[in-house]
Structures are given as structure tokens and as C-alpha cells.
Design a protein around this motif. Structure first.
Motif: not given
Length: 69
Positions: A33-49
Motif C-alpha cells: 500500500v502507499s506510504a502516503d496516509p491519504v492515499i492509504r486511507k483511500s486504498e483501504h476504503l476502496l478495498f472495504c467497498a
């Protein structure tokens, strides 16, 4: 036509919360996952969706082995 949509308001059970967390951990290990916390949060939200969409799919229309598991 909204009657055909799955009920996405059903809360996750305790077991489902743990399973989704384990699956997210496996995903991070496999793909990173991205080291950038904003991008990582987006990745997590997309994974959960995606995880939730699979949970809420209509089993009557799903065909195992169709490549769309």
C-alpha cells in the motif's frame, strides 16, 4: 428499481469485521500500500467497498468459477 439493490445497511457481524481485517492484512502483504496516509486511507476504503460488495452479492445470480468471484 431500487428494490433489486442489495441491502448495504446491514452491519457487519463480529466475525465479518475480523475477516475483513484479516483480508485487508493479506492484501497489504501481497500487493503493498502507499506510504502516503491519504492515499492509504483511500486504498483501504476502496478495498472495504469491494469486500462489502462481494458480501452483499446475490448468491442466486453468482456463478462460481466465472472469474468474477
Amino acid at each position: 428499481m431500487t428494490d433489486a439493490l442489495p441491502d448495504t445497511t446491514t452491519p457487519l457481524t463480529e466475525d465479518e469485521r475480523w475477516q475483513r481485517a484479516e483480508d485487508w492484512s493479506d492484501y497489504r502483504k501481497a500487493y503493498g500500500v502507499s506510504a502516503d496516509p491519504v492515499i492509504r486511507k483511500s486504498e483501504h476504503l476502496l478495498f472495504c467497498a469491494g469486500w462489502d460488495a462481494r458480501r452483499n452479492r446475490d448468491p442466486e445470480t453468482h456463478v462460481e468459477g466465472s472469474g468474477r468471484d
